[in-house]
Design a protein around this motif. Structure first.
Motif, PDB file in Angstrom:
ATOM      1  N   MET A   1      41.049  41.859  38.887  1.00 49.27           N
ATOM      2  CA  MET A   1      39.791  41.387  39.416  1.00 49.27           C
ATOM      3  C   MET A   1      40.003  40.894  40.837  1.00 49.27           C
ATOM      4  O   MET A   1      41.092  40.481  41.199  1.00 49.27           O
ATOM      5  N   LEU A   2      38.940  40.974  41.626  1.00 53.01           N
ATOM      6  CA  LEU A   2      39.017  40.469  42.989  1.00 53.01           C
ATOM      7  C   LEU A   2      38.583  39.015  42.995  1.00 53.01           C
ATOM      8  O   LEU A   2      37.537  38.673  42.447  1.00 53.01           O
ATOM      9  N   VAL A   3      39.403  38.170  43.586  1.00 48.55           N
ATOM     10  CA  VAL A   3      39.108  36.744  43.703  1.00 48.55           C
ATOM     11  C   VAL A   3      39.084  36.405  45.190  1.00 48.55           C
ATOM     12  O   VAL A   3      40.019  36.730  45.923  1.00 48.55           O
ATOM     13  N   LEU A   4      38.011  35.786  45.618  1.00 50.05           N
ATOM     14  CA  LEU A   4      37.895  35.307  46.988  1.00 50.05           C
ATOM     15  C   LEU A   4      38.271  33.834  46.981  1.00 50.05           C
ATOM     16  O   LEU A   4      37.698  33.049  46.224  1.00 50.05           O
ATOM     17  N   ILE A   5      39.258  33.474  47.776  1.00 44.55           N
ATOM     18  CA  ILE A   5      39.742  32.092  47.829  1.00 44.55           C
ATOM     19  C   ILE A   5      39.449  31.537  49.210  1.00 44.55           C
ATOM     20  O   ILE A   5      39.794  32.146  50.222  1.00 44.55           O
ATOM     21  N   THR A   6      38.788  30.386  49.241  1.00 48.29           N
ATOM     22  CA  THR A   6      38.512  29.709  50.505  1.00 48.29           C
ATOM     23  C   THR A   6      39.041  28.284  50.414  1.00 48.29           C
ATOM     24  O   THR A   6      39.082  27.702  49.339  1.00 48.29           O
ATOM     25  N   TYR A   7      39.439  27.749  51.551  1.00 46.87           N
ATOM     26  CA  TYR A   7      39.929  26.377  51.540  1.00 46.87           C
ATOM     27  C   TYR A   7      39.586  25.689  52.851  1.00 46.87           C
ATOM     28  O   TYR A   7      39.385  26.322  53.878  1.00 46.87           O
ATOM     29  N   ASP A   8      39.509  24.394  52.773  1.00 50.35           N
ATOM     30  CA  ASP A   8      39.281  23.539  53.931  1.00 50.35           C
ATOM     31  C   ASP A   8      40.236  22.365  53.783  1.00 50.35           C
ATOM     32  O   ASP A   8      40.127  21.593  52.839  1.00 50.35           O
ATOM     33  N   PHE A  39      40.743  34.316  51.806  1.00 53.54           N
ATOM     34  CA  PHE A  39      41.630  35.371  51.331  1.00 53.54           C
ATOM     35  C   PHE A  39      40.968  36.155  50.217  1.00 53.54           C
ATOM     36  O   PHE A  39      40.276  35.590  49.376  1.00 53.54           O
ATOM     37  N   GLU A  40      41.189  37.483  50.222  1.00 48.73           N
ATOM     38  CA  GLU A  40      40.795  38.338  49.120  1.00 48.73           C
ATOM     39  C   GLU A  40      42.068  38.682  48.355  1.00 48.73           C
ATOM     40  O   GLU A  40      43.026  39.188  48.931  1.00 48.73           O
ATOM     41  N   CYS A  41      42.061  38.403  47.056  1.00 52.83           N
ATOM     42  CA  CYS A  41      43.244  38.625  46.230  1.00 52.83           C
ATOM     43  C   CYS A  41      42.859  39.437  44.998  1.00 52.83           C
ATOM     44  O   CYS A  41      41.929  39.075  44.285  1.00 52.83           O
ATOM     45  N   VAL A  42      43.577  40.531  44.753  1.00 48.89           N
ATOM     46  CA  VAL A  42      43.397  41.293  43.526  1.00 48.89           C
ATOM     47  C   VAL A  42      44.430  40.757  42.538  1.00 48.89           C
ATOM     48  O   VAL A  42      45.637  40.916  42.739  1.00 48.89           O
ATOM     49  N   LEU A  43      43.944  40.080  41.494  1.00 49.99           N
ATOM     50  CA  LEU A  43      44.813  39.364  40.561  1.00 49.99           C
ATOM     51  C   LEU A  43      44.427  39.656  39.122  1.00 49.99           C
ATOM     52  O   LEU A  43      43.263  39.919  38.833  1.00 49.99           O
ATOM     53  N   ASP A  44      45.403  39.559  38.236  1.00 54.01           N
ATOM     54  CA  ASP A  44      45.056  39.523  36.818  1.00 54.01           C
ATOM     55  C   ASP A  44      44.884  38.050  36.440  1.00 54.01           C
ATOM     56  O   ASP A  44      45.097  37.155  37.262  1.00 54.01           O
ATOM     57  N   ALA A  45      44.475  37.788  35.225  1.00 52.65           N
ATOM     58  CA  ALA A  45      44.164  36.421  34.805  1.00 52.65           C
ATOM     59  C   ALA A  45      45.374  35.489  34.939  1.00 52.65           C
ATOM     60  O   ALA A  45      45.236  34.347  35.388  1.00 52.65           O
ATOM     61  N   TYR A  69      36.108  32.300  44.102  1.00 52.57           N
ATOM     62  CA  TYR A  69      34.941  33.109  43.744  1.00 52.57           C
ATOM     63  C   TYR A  69      35.457  34.332  42.994  1.00 52.57           C
ATOM     64  O   TYR A  69      36.229  35.118  43.546  1.00 52.57           O
ATOM     65  N   TYR A  70      35.042  34.492  41.762  1.00 52.23           N
ATOM     66  CA  TYR A  70      35.517  35.579  40.915  1.00 52.23           C
ATOM     67  C   TYR A  70      34.542  36.746  41.021  1.00 52.23           C
ATOM     68  O   TYR A  70      33.456  36.710  40.458  1.00 52.23           O
ATOM     69  N   LEU A  71      34.944  37.794  41.761  1.00 56.73           N
ATOM     70  CA  LEU A  71      34.067  38.934  42.001  1.00 56.73           C
ATOM     71  C   LEU A  71      34.244  40.042  40.964  1.00 56.73           C
ATOM     72  O   LEU A  71      33.479  40.991  40.957  1.00 56.73           O
ATOM     73  N   GLY A  72      35.248  39.929  40.111  1.00 49.61           N
ATOM     74  CA  GLY A  72      35.421  40.880  39.014  1.00 49.61           C
ATOM     75  C   GLY A  72      36.093  42.173  39.427  1.00 49.61           C
ATOM     76  O   GLY A  72      36.642  42.311  40.513  1.00 49.61           O
ATOM     77  N   ASN A  73      36.029  43.146  38.510  1.00 45.68           N
ATOM     78  CA  ASN A  73      36.690  44.429  38.730  1.00 45.68           C
ATOM     79  C   ASN A  73      35.812  45.423  39.485  1.00 45.68           C
ATOM     80  O   ASN A  73      36.315  46.386  40.044  1.00 45.68           O
ATOM     81  N   LYS A  74      34.517  45.225  39.489  1.00 44.62           N
ATOM     82  CA  LYS A  74      33.604  46.134  40.194  1.00 44.62           C
ATOM     83  C   LYS A  74      33.129  45.491  41.489  1.00 44.62           C
ATOM     84  O   LYS A  74      31.947  45.506  41.817  1.00 44.62           O
ATOM     85  N   GLU A  89      41.130  48.306  52.130  1.00 45.61           N
ATOM     86  CA  GLU A  89      40.987  48.605  50.704  1.00 45.61           C
ATOM     87  C   GLU A  89      41.973  47.710  49.944  1.00 45.61           C
ATOM     88  O   GLU A  89      43.187  47.913  50.030  1.00 45.61           O
ATOM     89  N   PRO A  90      41.480  46.702  49.212  1.00 46.79           N
ATOM     90  CA  PRO A  90      42.369  45.737  48.543  1.00 46.79           C
ATOM     91  C   PRO A  90      43.373  46.380  47.589  1.00 46.79           C
ATOM     92  O   PRO A  90      44.463  45.865  47.403  1.00 46.79           O
ATOM     93  N   GLU A  91      43.007  47.498  46.988  1.00 48.46           N
ATOM     94  CA  GLU A  91      43.930  48.125  46.045  1.00 48.46           C
ATOM     95  C   GLU A  91      44.597  49.353  46.623  1.00 48.46           C
ATOM     96  O   GLU A  91      45.235  50.116  45.924  1.00 48.46           O
ATOM     97  N   GLY A  92      44.474  49.537  47.938  1.00 48.74           N
ATOM     98  CA  GLY A  92      45.100  50.664  48.609  1.00 48.74           C
ATOM     99  C   GLY A  92      46.571  50.389  48.863  1.00 48.74           C
ATOM    100  O   GLY A  92      47.128  49.351  48.513  1.00 48.74           O
ATOM    101  N   VAL A  93      47.198  51.317  49.557  1.00 51.88           N
ATOM    102  CA  VAL A  93      48.617  51.200  49.889  1.00 51.88           C
ATOM    103  C   VAL A  93      48.775  50.168  50.999  1.00 51.88           C
ATOM    104  O   VAL A  93      48.051  50.191  51.986  1.00 51.88           O
ATOM    105  N   LEU A  94      49.727  49.272  50.819  1.00 55.62           N
ATOM    106  CA  LEU A  94      50.036  48.265  51.832  1.00 55.62           C
ATOM    107  C   LEU A  94      51.442  48.536  52.342  1.00 55.62           C
ATOM    108  O   LEU A  94      52.404  48.479  51.592  1.00 55.62           O
ATOM    109  N   MET A  95      51.552  48.862  53.622  1.00 53.14           N
ATOM    110  CA  MET A  95      52.870  49.152  54.209  1.00 53.14           C
ATOM    111  C   MET A  95      53.340  47.946  54.987  1.00 53.14           C
ATOM    112  O   MET A  95      52.595  47.383  55.775  1.00 53.14           O
TER     113      MET A  95
END
Length: 96
Positions: A1-8, A39-45, A69-74, A89-95
Motif C-alpha cells: 500500500m502507498l503511505v504518505l508520511i508528513t512531519y513537522d 514522503f511517499e512509501c510503498v509498504l506492507d503492514a 495517510y494510507y492511500l491503499g493499493n490503488k 513511479e513508486p513501484e518502478g525500478v530505482l537505480m
C-alpha cells in the motif's frame, strides 16, 4: 500500500534539528521524498508499523507532528501531480 508520511519538527534548538535529520533519514530508508517533509512509501503492514514505531520513538509529542495517510493499493487514481519536479513511479525500478 502507498503511505504518505508528513512531519513537522520544531527546529528552534539543536535537539530539534537533530530529530528532523533522524526522522528524514528513517523516511528515506522506506520511501521517496516528494516535498521537504513529505514522503511517499510503498509498504506492507509490517513495514508500516515498524516505520511508525521508529518515527514515534524519535519525535517529541509536545513539539512535533507526524501524519500517516494510507492511500491503499490503488493509489494511482488518487494522486495528481502538477508543476515542477517530475513525478516518479513508486513501484518502478530505482537505480542507485
Amino acid at each position: 500500500m502507498l503511505v504518505l508520511i508528513t512531519y513537522d519538527v520544531n527546529t528552534e534548538d539543536a535537539a530539534g534539528r537533530k530529530r528532523l535529520r533522524q526522522i528524514a533519514k528513517q523516511c528515506v530508508n522506506y520511501g521517496q521524498r516528494v516535498q521537504n517533509s513529505v514522503f511517499e512509501c510503498v509498504l506492507d503492514a509490517a513495514q508500516c508499523k515498524t516505520l511508525q514505531n521508529k518515527l514515534l520513538s524519535l519525535m517529541e509529542d509536545d513539539k512535533d507532528s507526524l501524519r500517516f495517510y494510507y492511500l491503499g493499493n490503488k493509489y494511482q487514481t488518487k494522486i495528481e501531480h502538477f508543476g515542477a519536479k517530475k513525478s516518479y513511479e513508486p513501484e518502478g525500478v530505482l537505480m542507485v
